[in-house]
Design a protein around this motif. Structure first.
Motif, PDB file in Angstrom:
ATOM      1  N   UNK A  72      30.104 -10.787  37.820  1.00 55.25           N
ATOM      2  CA  UNK A  72      30.994 -10.697  38.602  1.00 55.25           C
ATOM      3  C   UNK A  72      31.816  -9.421  38.790  1.00 55.25           C
ATOM      4  N   UNK A  73      31.958  -8.889  39.810  1.00 54.37           N
ATOM      5  CA  UNK A  73      33.138  -7.880  40.212  1.00 54.37           C
ATOM      6  C   UNK A  73      34.202  -8.690  41.729  1.00 54.37           C
ATOM      7  N   UNK A  74      35.737  -9.002  40.557  1.00 52.02           N
ATOM      8  CA  UNK A  74      36.230  -9.914  42.110  1.00 52.02           C
ATOM      9  C   UNK A  74      37.283  -8.778  42.383  1.00 52.02           C
ATOM     10  N   UNK A  75      37.481  -8.384  43.703  1.00 52.04           N
ATOM     11  CA  UNK A  75      38.631  -7.185  44.036  1.00 52.04           C
ATOM     12  C   UNK A  75      38.696  -6.050  43.203  1.00 52.04           C
ATOM     13  N   UNK A  76      37.846  -5.737  42.001  1.00 51.46           N
ATOM     14  CA  UNK A  76      37.361  -4.693  40.998  1.00 51.46           C
ATOM     15  C   UNK A  76      36.066  -3.862  41.216  1.00 51.46           C
ATOM     16  N   UNK A  77      35.443  -4.249  41.907  1.00 54.05           N
ATOM     17  CA  UNK A  77      34.200  -3.299  42.161  1.00 54.05           C
ATOM     18  C   UNK A  77      34.459  -2.021  43.441  1.00 54.05           C
TER      19      UNK A  77
END
Ligand SMILES: C[S@@+](CC[C@H](N)C(=O)[O-])C[C@H]1O[C@@H](n2cnc3c(N)ncnc32)[C@H](O)[C@@H]1O
Length: 149
Positions: A72-77
């Motif tokens: 999961x990448x929340x606001x980081x991708x």
């Protein structure tokens, strides 16, 4: 189910995901973020841990994350999106695993902060590169993107 939370920050999503019964590792290259995540969620037991790790690094002195079912990448991708990360991802995701991105759409963001979102052109590239793609609206300008295969 094993989960890797990339750019976990203070670990809120990692902790929520562990609450759902998944075994979660949160990684971030910010020492203060990892310290805050450990501090905030240390009492939760064995389903959750946090490590200092740069997911775009060529070399690392700490072990790479174990293969997982879900990244999961929340606001980081938008910060880690790079050829290097994509190479790592290929090793970290088990066959059939899912990459889930939560992001704003850059093209709809004000000038000057668009780097904090994913561009529609990049979304189209991801659609071409992955076999199964689901994009759904969360709220306002925020979307969820699930990629598999
Ligand atoms: C906007 S914050 C999002 C934090 C968290 N995912 C959340 O939703 O609250 C982006 C995070 O990505 C981390 N980050 C950026 N580049 C990174 C990299 N190359 N490796 C690991 N973490 C990174 C930053 O340190 C920061 O904590």
């Amino acid at each position: 189910m094993r989960v890797l939370d990339v750019g976990c920050g203070k670990g809120e999503l990692s902790a929520r995901t562990a609450d759902w019964g998944m075994r979660v590792t949160g990684v971030d290259f910010s020492l203060s973020a990892i310290a805050a995540a450990r501090d905030a969620h240390s009492g939760r037991g064995g389903l959750l841990d946090f490590h200092l790790y740069d997911v775009t690094a060529t070399r690392s002195f700490v072990p790479a994350p174990e293969p997982v079912d879900l990244v999961v990448c929340r606001l980081s991708f938008e910060f880690v999106d790079s050829p290097r990360f994509m190479v790592h991802l290929g090793r970290w995701l088990k066959p059939g695993g899912v990459l889930h991105i939560t992001s704003a759409i850059a093209d709809r963001m004000p000038y000057g902060v668009a780097h904090r979102g994913i561009a529609i052109a990049r979304l189209a590239e991801l659609r071409d590169a992955w076999k199964h793609v689901t994009v759904y609206r969360l709220h306002d300008n925020l979307v969820g993107i699930a990629l598999r295969g």
